[in-house]
Design an enzyme around this catalytic site. Structure first.
Site, PDB file in Angstrom:
ATOM      1  N   LYS A 135       0.860  -1.206  -0.144  1.00  0.00           N
ATOM      2  CA  LYS A 135       0.027   0.168  -0.078  1.00  0.00           C
ATOM      3  C   LYS A 135       0.810   1.176   0.027  1.00  0.00           C
ATOM      4  O   LYS A 135       0.566   2.236  -0.595  1.00  0.00           O
ATOM      5  CB  LYS A 135      -0.883  -0.119   1.320  1.00  0.00           C
ATOM      6  CG  LYS A 135      -2.176  -0.940   1.148  1.00  0.00           C
ATOM      7  CD  LYS A 135      -2.826  -1.154   2.209  1.00  0.00           C
ATOM      8  CE  LYS A 135      -4.015  -2.088   2.250  1.00  0.00           C
ATOM      9  NZ  LYS A 135      -4.912  -1.933   3.180  1.00  0.00           N
ATOM     10  N   ILE A 136       1.907   1.204   0.825  1.00  0.00           N
ATOM     11  CA  ILE A 136       2.953   2.376   0.983  1.00  0.00           C
ATOM     12  C   ILE A 136       3.583   2.543  -0.348  1.00  0.00           C
ATOM     13  O   ILE A 136       3.612   3.763  -1.021  1.00  0.00           O
ATOM     14  CB  ILE A 136       3.641   2.610   2.079  1.00  0.00           C
ATOM     15  CG1 ILE A 136       2.923   2.344   3.358  1.00  0.00           C
ATOM     16  CG2 ILE A 136       4.761   3.558   1.825  1.00  0.00           C
ATOM     17  CD1 ILE A 136       3.995   2.294   4.603  1.00  0.00           C
TER      18      ILE A 136
ATOM     19  N   THR B  51      12.135   4.968   4.232  1.00  0.00           N
ATOM     20  CA  THR B  51      10.990   5.182   5.460  1.00  0.00           C
ATOM     21  C   THR B  51      10.385   3.893   5.924  1.00  0.00           C
ATOM     22  O   THR B  51       9.206   3.897   6.497  1.00  0.00           O
ATOM     23  CB  THR B  51       9.991   5.875   4.727  1.00  0.00           C
ATOM     24  OG1 THR B  51       9.122   5.391   3.489  1.00  0.00           O
ATOM     25  CG2 THR B  51      10.536   7.259   4.209  1.00  0.00           C
ATOM     26  N   SER B  52      11.095   2.691   5.603  1.00  0.00           N
ATOM     27  CA  SER B  52      10.576   1.571   5.941  1.00  0.00           C
ATOM     28  C   SER B  52      11.166   0.997   7.256  1.00  0.00           C
ATOM     29  O   SER B  52      10.743   0.940   8.429  1.00  0.00           O
ATOM     30  CB  SER B  52      10.900   0.297   4.918  1.00  0.00           C
ATOM     31  OG  SER B  52       9.779   0.672   3.699  1.00  0.00           O
ATOM     32  N   ARG B  53      12.285   0.261   7.263  1.00  0.00           N
ATOM     33  CA  ARG B  53      13.029  -0.018   8.390  1.00  0.00           C
ATOM     34  C   ARG B  53      14.376  -0.127   8.219  1.00  0.00           C
ATOM     35  O   ARG B  53      14.977  -0.264   7.235  1.00  0.00           O
ATOM     36  CB  ARG B  53      12.627  -1.870   8.721  1.00  0.00           C
ATOM     37  CG  ARG B  53      11.331  -1.883   9.174  1.00  0.00           C
ATOM     38  CD  ARG B  53      11.171  -1.514  10.604  1.00  0.00           C
ATOM     39  NE  ARG B  53       9.749  -1.758  11.193  1.00  0.00           N
ATOM     40  CZ  ARG B  53       8.892  -0.995  10.948  1.00  0.00           C
ATOM     41  NH1 ARG B  53       8.976   0.379  10.378  1.00  0.00           N
ATOM     42  NH2 ARG B  53       7.527  -1.140  11.577  1.00  0.00           N
TER      43      ARG B  53
ATOM     44  N   ASP C 269      14.412   8.043   7.112  1.00  0.00           N
ATOM     45  CA  ASP C 269      13.316   8.253   8.494  1.00  0.00           C
ATOM     46  C   ASP C 269      13.525   7.201   9.254  1.00  0.00           C
ATOM     47  O   ASP C 269      13.108   7.205  10.701  1.00  0.00           O
ATOM     48  CB  ASP C 269      11.731   8.249   7.947  1.00  0.00           C
ATOM     49  CG  ASP C 269      10.763   8.739   8.836  1.00  0.00           C
ATOM     50  OD1 ASP C 269      11.172   9.761   9.681  1.00  0.00           O
ATOM     51  OD2 ASP C 269       9.931   8.049   8.952  1.00  0.00           O
TER      52      ASP C 269
ATOM     53  N   GLU D 123      18.445   3.442  15.695  1.00  0.00           N
ATOM     54  CA  GLU D 123      17.445   4.664  15.931  1.00  0.00           C
ATOM     55  C   GLU D 123      16.664   4.275  17.179  1.00  0.00           C
ATOM     56  O   GLU D 123      16.079   5.016  17.789  1.00  0.00           O
ATOM     57  CB  GLU D 123      16.461   4.709  14.900  1.00  0.00           C
ATOM     58  CG  GLU D 123      15.515   3.623  14.650  1.00  0.00           C
ATOM     59  CD  GLU D 123      14.401   3.635  13.790  1.00  0.00           C
ATOM     60  OE1 GLU D 123      13.084   3.114  13.960  1.00  0.00           O
ATOM     61  OE2 GLU D 123      14.772   4.360  12.748  1.00  0.00           O
TER      62      GLU D 123
ATOM     63  N   HIS E 183      11.660   8.986  12.606  1.00  0.00           N
ATOM     64  CA  HIS E 183      10.613   8.261  12.258  1.00  0.00           C
ATOM     65  C   HIS E 183       9.394   8.627  12.335  1.00  0.00           C
ATOM     66  O   HIS E 183       8.582   8.386  12.944  1.00  0.00           O
ATOM     67  CB  HIS E 183      10.726   7.009  13.412  1.00  0.00           C
ATOM     68  CG  HIS E 183      10.215   5.794  13.075  1.00  0.00           C
ATOM     69  ND1 HIS E 183      11.052   4.520  12.898  1.00  0.00           N
ATOM     70  CD2 HIS E 183       8.923   5.109  12.479  1.00  0.00           C
ATOM     71  CE1 HIS E 183      10.439   3.454  12.627  1.00  0.00           C
ATOM     72  NE2 HIS E 183       9.077   3.985  12.239  1.00  0.00           N
ATOM     73  N   GLN E 184       9.177   9.712  11.712  1.00  0.00           N
ATOM     74  CA  GLN E 184       7.700  10.570  11.474  1.00  0.00           C
ATOM     75  C   GLN E 184       7.013  10.399  10.308  1.00  0.00           C
ATOM     76  O   GLN E 184       6.140  11.034  10.150  1.00  0.00           O
ATOM     77  CB  GLN E 184       8.217  12.122  11.730  1.00  0.00           C
ATOM     78  CG  GLN E 184       8.934  12.629  10.466  1.00  0.00           C
ATOM     79  CD  GLN E 184       9.654  14.056  10.630  1.00  0.00           C
ATOM     80  OE1 GLN E 184      10.473  14.189  11.503  1.00  0.00           O
ATOM     81  NE2 GLN E 184       8.810  14.901  10.280  1.00  0.00           N
TER      82      GLN E 184
ATOM     83  N   PHE F  17       4.930   8.405   9.587  1.00  0.00           N
ATOM     84  CA  PHE F  17       3.429   8.117   9.832  1.00  0.00           C
ATOM     85  C   PHE F  17       2.583   9.238  10.129  1.00  0.00           C
ATOM     86  O   PHE F  17       1.430   9.000  10.394  1.00  0.00           O
ATOM     87  CB  PHE F  17       3.326   6.789  10.787  1.00  0.00           C
ATOM     88  CG  PHE F  17       3.570   7.197  12.111  1.00  0.00           C
ATOM     89  CD1 PHE F  17       2.506   7.488  12.995  1.00  0.00           C
ATOM     90  CD2 PHE F  17       5.002   7.537  12.498  1.00  0.00           C
ATOM     91  CE1 PHE F  17       2.783   7.697  14.293  1.00  0.00           C
ATOM     92  CE2 PHE F  17       5.227   7.883  13.848  1.00  0.00           C
ATOM     93  CZ  PHE F  17       4.043   7.905  14.657  1.00  0.00           C
TER      94      PHE F  17
END
Length: 329
Positions: free
Chosen positions: A155-156, A231-233, A257, A262, A294-295, A297
């Site tokens: 979806k992303i 922006t995943s992991r 991100d 982190e 990690h923003q 979302f």
């Protein structure tokens, strides 16, 4: 059902309290400390706990939760690589997540990072604040007409594909499963996506198979002056190899991100501390690297969806009518 929420901030409590009016059979208590094996014992007397992406839901934590009578672990996020699913299954604990709270939020942040590192917006902002209006060091490239390589088209990833198409980019992708909604995307082997893309954006979950998928070998296959976004992991990228790639001028820009070290930093204010992790400090020193907290979302719409889906998962568990798509393991 009584649920103990771990690792909450003010915005979490506000969001869930707003939604809680619609779930009269659920009671919530909040803790600021994140879930780990030491404080898991605080869950005694609760039927469920709610954890987040930075929580430690490993084997020992799951064992303690089971001893305390917990039957349900609610992950208020899509990722679950921090959960020992085997241990949970052995203890009869159900794990539910929020698989699709706002794919557009993360995809928009990914493109925001790509635009920022490409056009040096972070540097331009600082320069102008110091009354320096010179354009030296601020030249970027057009994304229009370039090739975007999207790794992972759930979806992303799908949302990111549509954004890139809107910028006039040719969109190619790699995924084990092809997304039927993306008729404008050409799927290619991973090596071809790496070698043909001007912009590479990662949108896949972390598994044993793709741990450090971006490493010295895969970086060597990329175009020179490529823009890389994650922006995943964090563990999708080997940080040491990434740093060497940056030093060797392989990347035009890197936007992260998420990153490997982190965990201690996520959602915390460490402004008065020294960042003691070498790799993170090293990454922060490069002028063509942007790291955010990690923003991806973090939008109003996403927080509402996370709160609603998490509470609905709890209610479905109570009723015995769990949405199979939200079950982990």
């Amino acid at each position: 059902m009584k649920i103990l929420f771990y690792g909450t901030k003010a915005y979490d409590r506000e969001s869930f309290d707003r939604e809680l009016d619609n779930y009269k059979n659920i009671e919530i208590d909040y803790l600021e400390d994140d879930l780990n094996k030491k404080n898991a014992q605080l869950s005694r007397g609760y039927e469920a706990v709610c954890a987040f992406v930075s929580s430690d839901v490993g084997t020992k934590t799951v064992e303690v939760l089971s001893e305390c009578g917990v039957k349900l672990i609610l992950m208020r996020c899509a990722g679950f690589n921090n959960v020992d699913l085997k241990a949970a299954s052995e203890k009869g604990i159900t794990v539910l997540r929020v698989p699709g709270y706002s794919p557009e939020a993360v995809a928009e942040h990914a493109m925001g990072l790509a635009l920022a590192v490409n056009r040096h917006i972070h540097k331009g902002y600082i320069k102008v604040r110091e009354n320096n209006f010179a354009l030296n060091g601020l030249m970027g490239v057009n994304f229009y007409g370039k090739t975007a390589g999207i790794i992972g088209t759930g979806k992303i990833g799908e949302a990111m594909c549509r954004i890139c198409r809107g910028f006039g980019m040719t969109v190619i992708a790699y995924d084990i499963y092809k997304n039927k909604n993306l008729d404008f995307v050409e799927y290619k082997p991973l090596d071809e996506v790496l070698s043909q893309s001007d912009l590479i954006s990662l949108h896949c979950p972390l598994t044993d198979d793709n741990y450090h998928m971006i490493n010295k070998n895969s970086i060597s296959k990329m175009k020179d002056k490529v823009v890389l976004i994650n922006t995943s992991r964090g563990a999708l990228i080997d940080t040491d190899d990434l740093i060497q790639g940056i030093i060797s001028r392989k990347f035009f820009g890197v936007g992260l991100d998420v990153y490997e070290e982190e965990t201690k930093n996520v959602f915390e204010d460490r402004g008065n501390e020294i960042v003691e992790t070498f790799a993170t400090a090293n990454l922060l020193s490069f002028p063509n690297v942007i790291i955010t907290s990690h923003q991806g979302f973090f939008t109003e719409e996403a927080m509402e969806a996370i709160s609603n889906t998490t509470l609905r998962n709890a209610e479905d568990f109570i009723k015995g009518s769990i949405n199979a798509g939200n079950v982990v393991g």
